[in-house]
Design a protein around this motif. Structure first.
Motif, short mmCIF file in Angstrom:
data_model
loop_
_atom_site.label_atom_id
_atom_site.label_comp_id
_atom_site.label_asym_id
_atom_site.label_seq_id
_atom_site.Cartn_x
_atom_site.Cartn_y
_atom_site.Cartn_z
N PHE A 74 0.86 -1.12 0.23
CA PHE A 74 -0.10 0.04 -0.09
C PHE A 74 0.97 1.23 -0.21
CE2 PHE A 74 -2.70 3.24 1.48
CZ PHE A 74 -3.98 3.08 1.16
N GLU A 75 0.77 2.16 -0.97
CA GLU A 75 1.46 3.27 -0.90
C GLU A 75 0.77 4.44 -0.18
OE1 GLU A 75 3.47 6.25 -4.48
OE2 GLU A 75 2.35 4.42 -5.21
N ALA A 76 1.65 4.80 0.82
CA ALA A 76 1.15 5.98 1.57
C ALA A 76 2.20 6.70 2.31
CB ALA A 76 0.33 5.53 2.70
N ASP A 77 2.06 8.06 2.61
CA ASP A 77 3.33 8.95 3.39
C ASP A 77 2.54 9.14 4.63
OD1 ASP A 77 4.65 10.75 4.30
OD2 ASP A 77 4.66 12.28 2.39
N LEU A 78 3.29 8.78 5.79
CA LEU A 78 2.76 8.59 7.02
C LEU A 78 2.61 10.24 7.44
CD1 LEU A 78 2.61 6.88 9.37
CD2 LEU A 78 4.92 6.91 10.03
N ALA A 79 3.38 11.17 6.82
CA ALA A 79 2.96 12.59 7.28
C ALA A 79 1.62 13.06 6.77
CB ALA A 79 4.19 13.25 6.81
N ARG A 80 0.97 12.40 5.91
CA ARG A 80 -0.40 12.85 5.27
C ARG A 80 -1.38 12.19 5.97
NH1 ARG A 80 -0.36 15.12 0.18
NH2 ARG A 80 -2.02 13.57 -0.56
N GLU A 81 -2.24 12.93 6.54
CA GLU A 81 -3.25 12.39 7.31
C GLU A 81 -4.18 11.63 6.28
OE1 GLU A 81 -6.84 13.00 10.82
OE2 GLU A 81 -5.70 14.77 9.91
N GLU A 82 -4.52 12.11 5.10
CA GLU A 82 -5.41 11.54 3.92
C GLU A 82 -4.87 10.11 3.67
OE1 GLU A 82 -3.63 14.96 1.86
OE2 GLU A 82 -3.91 14.44 3.90
N ASP A 83 -3.61 9.85 3.66
CA ASP A 83 -3.08 8.58 3.14
C ASP A 83 -3.13 7.60 4.37
OD1 ASP A 83 -2.21 9.89 1.05
OD2 ASP A 83 -0.04 9.49 1.58
N VAL A 84 -3.00 8.07 5.57
CA VAL A 84 -3.15 7.10 6.98
C VAL A 84 -4.64 6.69 7.08
CG1 VAL A 84 -2.58 6.77 9.15
CG2 VAL A 84 -1.11 8.24 8.15
N ALA A 85 -5.32 7.77 6.89
CA ALA A 85 -6.90 7.41 6.91
C ALA A 85 -7.43 6.56 5.84
CB ALA A 85 -7.73 8.85 6.80
N GLU A 86 -6.68 6.49 4.58
CA GLU A 86 -7.15 5.44 3.72
C GLU A 86 -6.71 4.45 3.84
OE1 GLU A 86 -6.88 5.38 -1.31
OE2 GLU A 86 -5.99 6.90 -0.36
N LEU A 87 -5.58 4.32 4.31
CA LEU A 87 -4.69 2.77 4.90
C LEU A 87 -5.77 2.04 5.69
CD1 LEU A 87 -2.58 0.73 5.02
CD2 LEU A 87 -1.48 2.51 6.60
N PHE A 88 -6.21 2.72 6.88
CA PHE A 88 -7.15 1.90 7.77
C PHE A 88 -8.42 2.01 7.25
CE2 PHE A 88 -3.07 2.91 9.97
CZ PHE A 88 -3.08 1.52 10.61
N ALA A 89 -8.77 2.81 6.19
CA ALA A 89 -10.20 2.62 5.99
C ALA A 89 -10.26 1.22 5.08
CB ALA A 89 -10.56 3.84 4.99
N GLN A 90 -9.30 0.84 4.49
CA GLN A 90 -9.33 -0.49 3.80
C GLN A 90 -9.39 -1.63 4.49
OE1 GLN A 90 -8.79 -0.31 0.11
NE2 GLN A 90 -8.86 1.99 0.52
N VAL A 91 -9.12 -1.52 6.01
CA VAL A 91 -8.84 -2.53 7.07
C VAL A 91 -9.99 -2.91 7.62
CG1 VAL A 91 -7.46 -3.57 8.72
CG2 VAL A 91 -6.50 -2.26 6.94
N GLU A 92 -10.60 -3.97 7.92
CA GLU A 92 -11.66 -4.21 8.85
C GLU A 92 -11.01 -4.54 10.26
OE1 GLU A 92 -15.74 -7.05 9.55
OE2 GLU A 92 -14.60 -7.06 7.70
N ARG A 93 -9.96 -5.49 10.08
CA ARG A 93 -9.34 -5.86 11.42
C ARG A 93 -8.01 -6.17 11.09
NH1 ARG A 93 -13.02 -3.74 13.75
NH2 ARG A 93 -14.31 -4.87 15.16
N VAL A 94 -6.94 -5.92 11.99
CA VAL A 94 -5.58 -6.21 11.80
C VAL A 94 -5.05 -6.40 13.25
CG1 VAL A 94 -4.92 -3.84 11.83
CG2 VAL A 94 -3.55 -5.72 10.83
N ASP A 95 -4.13 -7.67 13.13
CA ASP A 95 -3.79 -8.23 14.62
C ASP A 95 -2.77 -6.80 15.12
OD1 ASP A 95 -5.25 -10.32 14.30
OD2 ASP A 95 -3.69 -11.53 13.33
N HIS A 96 -1.48 -6.83 14.09
CA HIS A 96 -0.64 -5.93 14.79
C HIS A 96 -0.17 -4.86 13.74
CE1 HIS A 96 0.03 -8.77 17.91
NE2 HIS A 96 0.05 -9.65 17.12
N VAL A 97 0.45 -3.68 13.98
CA VAL A 97 0.72 -2.77 13.29
C VAL A 97 2.25 -2.37 13.71
CG1 VAL A 97 0.58 -0.39 12.42
CG2 VAL A 97 -1.48 -1.61 12.70
N ALA A 98 3.27 -2.40 12.82
CA ALA A 98 4.54 -1.92 13.34
C ALA A 98 5.02 -0.72 12.18
CB ALA A 98 5.69 -3.12 12.89
#
Length: 237
Positions: free
Chosen positions: A56-80
């Protein structure tokens, strides 16, 4: 569904963690800013591993990118989170461009905060951020990076309470042989050799050293609000 999201998984410590998780049969999504680096990482990881790899292509400094990343996810065990950018950061405070300093804070600290904001309710296990030895052993040429890394501990403490029972921790590596050193314009091998002589373990770290620490925090359900130092004894030398 993915079992783990690794932000900064295209190289270095994040890549090593992805390789370990995939070998255990977990499905992993690696996230980064560079589409070409993500594609290269996927091509290297995909053939030999048991789990499924996605990018997934995203820039951590851009809120819209982070929001879109987690909008794609229903559940995830771990984030690193292992993403880092040291370009232009090192030098006296008077010589570091203010825009660079803001970029460091946007990525290392506010980016981590954005993950806590948008991952809330979706992560079932843990979030682990990456700090660094300069938070505890600043050397006069890395002050803004030291400040951003140090602040991650306080952020993790707060999020561990706010997002409980999801766990939030920080890994603080020492010097690790990763591609980020190419951004620093220094003689890496000479610097590593000099430091290795001073460290109790007599060597610098490897990406897999850090990956193993991430795995420990992911697996241990009784660790939260903690900074784990994986620095070869750097803090005591």
């Amino acid at each position: 569904m993915t079992n783990a999201i690794i932000i900064g998984g295209g190289s270095g410590m994040g890549f090593a963690l992805a390789r370990n998780l995939l070998a255990e049969g977990m499905d992993v999504t690696i996230v980064g800013r560079s589409a070409s680096r993500l594609a290269a990482a996927r091509a290297e990881l995909e053939p030999a591993e048991r789990g499924e790899i996605s990018t997934f292509e995203a820039d951590l400094a851009r809120e819209e990118d982070v929001a879109e990343l987690f909008a794609q996810v229903e559940r995830v065990d771990h984030v690193a989170v292992t993403a880092a950018d040291a370009s232009g950061v090192y030098g006296r405070t008077a010589d570091v461009a203010t825009a660079i300093a803001r970029s460091v804070v946007d990525t290392k600290l506010l980016g981590a905060w954005l993950i806590g904001k948008h991952a809330a309710g979706k992560v079932t296990g843990s979030i682990t951020f990456t700090s660094g030895i300069n938070a505890y052993r600043p050397n006069g040429s890395n002050t803004i990076m030291a400040a951003a890394n140090g602040a991650l501990a306080s952020l993790a403490y707060g999020l561990a309470i706010e997002l409980a029972p999801m766990r939030v921790n920080v890994i603080s590596p020492g010097w690790v042989d990763t591609p980020i050193w190419s951004q620093l314009g220094m003689d890496k091998q000479a610097a590593f050799a000099e430091l290795a002589e001073r460290l109790p373990v007599r060597r610098v770290g490897t990406p897999d050293d850090i990956a193993q620490a991430f795995l420990s925090l992911m697996r241990n359900g009784f660790i939260t609000g903690t900074v784990v130092h994986v620095d070869g004894g750097h803090r005591i030398t």
